[in-house]
Scaffold this motif. Structure first.
Motif, short mmCIF file in Angstrom:
data_model
loop_
_atom_site.label_atom_id
_atom_site.label_comp_id
_atom_site.label_asym_id
_atom_site.label_seq_id
_atom_site.Cartn_x
_atom_site.Cartn_y
_atom_site.Cartn_z
N UNK A 1 0.84 -1.19 0.00
CA UNK A 1 0.00 0.00 0.00
C UNK A 1 0.88 1.24 0.00
N UNK A 2 0.31 2.34 -0.46
CA UNK A 2 1.06 3.59 -0.43
C UNK A 2 1.36 4.01 1.01
N UNK A 3 0.47 3.61 1.93
CA UNK A 3 0.65 3.96 3.34
C UNK A 3 0.89 2.69 4.13
N UNK A 4 1.96 2.66 4.87
CA UNK A 4 2.28 1.47 5.67
C UNK A 4 1.24 1.23 6.74
N UNK A 5 0.60 2.30 7.20
CA UNK A 5 -0.40 2.16 8.26
C UNK A 5 -1.77 1.78 7.71
N UNK A 6 -1.91 1.80 6.40
CA UNK A 6 -3.22 1.50 5.78
C UNK A 6 -3.01 0.39 4.77
N UNK A 7 -3.21 -0.88 5.18
CA UNK A 7 -2.87 -2.00 4.30
C UNK A 7 -3.73 -2.09 3.05
N UNK A 8 -4.87 -1.44 3.02
CA UNK A 8 -5.72 -1.50 1.84
C UNK A 8 -7.16 -1.20 2.18
N UNK A 9 -7.96 -1.05 1.16
CA UNK A 9 -9.37 -0.78 1.38
C UNK A 9 -10.09 -2.09 1.67
N UNK A 10 -11.26 -2.05 2.34
CA UNK A 10 -11.99 -3.27 2.63
C UNK A 10 -12.40 -4.00 1.36
N UNK A 11 -12.38 -5.34 1.43
CA UNK A 11 -12.87 -6.14 0.31
C UNK A 11 -14.39 -6.14 0.33
N UNK A 12 -15.01 -6.84 -0.63
CA UNK A 12 -16.46 -6.80 -0.75
C UNK A 12 -17.17 -7.37 0.47
N UNK A 13 -16.63 -8.45 1.03
CA UNK A 13 -17.26 -9.03 2.21
C UNK A 13 -17.30 -8.03 3.36
N UNK A 14 -16.26 -7.21 3.47
CA UNK A 14 -16.21 -6.20 4.53
C UNK A 14 -17.24 -5.09 4.31
#
Length: 281
Positions: free
Chosen positions: A24-37
């Motif tokens: 991810x561009x931000x180490x503190x933000x691993x990614x956006x939620x997937x569809x199940x989330x």
């Protein structure tokens, strides 16, 4: 002569990478939620209807920043889902965040959906006493959230924790999660939501009926309207039949009267033929 045909061994196709596999561009933000989330919290939001509270005093949110420390106003946690009662359903045109020291009430229940990047923190396995505190510490010791639920969608299992004294105690597998303050229970439901058939977390009522989703409520409303229209049609048909019966009864009375009158005339004519005047005194 036999022709030669080369044999090709199919190369296995690797699975598509997920947000947990890619940087991810931000180490503190691993990614956006997937569809199940997105789907699972929506099901929880739609079925979170505590009967002890009016709908305009019930708030539920997914992936919303929850600010918990008025002395450190930048600190927040972002639960996958949480529910609060006895607060306004709407603030302005919708909350941009949930700020504890302004709302005045902590969540009654928090649900975290286990994922590889947060599983240790969600389950309270990270080192405690650090700064800022972990999710588990915030929910257990700072916000004192009465009920905490972890759902493992890969293993189709969930763990339920209830705050007892200063710490969370896990409920045994055989014990259902019934929250008397809400008059709601939270259980595992096999069914289709968002066109996906699987095991979901869903709220149920005291009679163990699953609380309806938005689509189900629309279907129920449509069915109620259809039944109301059918009842109106049947009532109108009954009124038509009653009117027809009244008309037939009146017609029968008229025919009986005509027949009686015809009998009287025939009898009078017969008497006259015998030389008897029927109206003579």
């Amino acid at each position: 002569m036999t022709s030669y045909e080369p044999v090709f061994t199919p190369v296995p196709v690797p699975p598509l990478p997920s947000m947990y596999d890619l940087p991810s561009e931000s180490a503190a933000e691993p990614g956006l939620p997937d569809e199940f989330h997105y789907w699972q919290p929506q099901l929880l939001i739609q079925t979170f209807r505590p009967p002890a509270y009016p709908l305009d005093r019930v708030f539920a949110a997914a992936d919303l920043n929850l600010y918990y420390d008025s002395l450190h106003t930048r600190r927040y946690k972002r639960p996958d889902w949480f529910g609060v009662v006895d607060v306004p359903r709407l603030v302005d045109v919708g909350r941009l965040s949930y700020v504890i020291w302004r709302e005045g009430r902590a969540p009654m229940v928090v649900v975290e959906l286990l994922s590889p990047s947060t599983v240790e923190e969600d389950q309270g396995e990270t080192l405690r006493g650090g700064e800022p505190p972990s999710k588990w510490e915030v929910y257990e010791s700072i916000l004192r959230v009465p009920y905490y639920v972890l759902f493992d969608r890969m293993g189709n299992s969930y763990r339920r924790f209830r705050l007892e004294g200063a710490s969370y105690q896990e409920l045994p597998d055989y014990q259902e999660l019934w929250i008397e303050e809400l008059q709601l229970g939270l259980g595992l439901w096999q069914g289709k939501f968002a066109d996906v058939e699987r095991l979901w977390l869903r709220w149920y009522d005291r009679q163990r009926n699953w609380i309806a989703t938005d689509v189900e409520r629309e279907q129920e409303a449509t069915e109620r309207e259809r039944l109301r229209a059918e009842q109106e049609r049947l009532r109108a048909e009954q009124e038509r039949l009653r009117a027809e019966q009244e008309r037939l009864r009146a017609e029968q009375e008229r025919l009986r009267a005509e027949q009686a009158e015809q009998k009287v005339r025939s009898l009078s004519e017969r008497l006259r033929e015998l030389g008897i005047e029927p109206d003579a005194p």
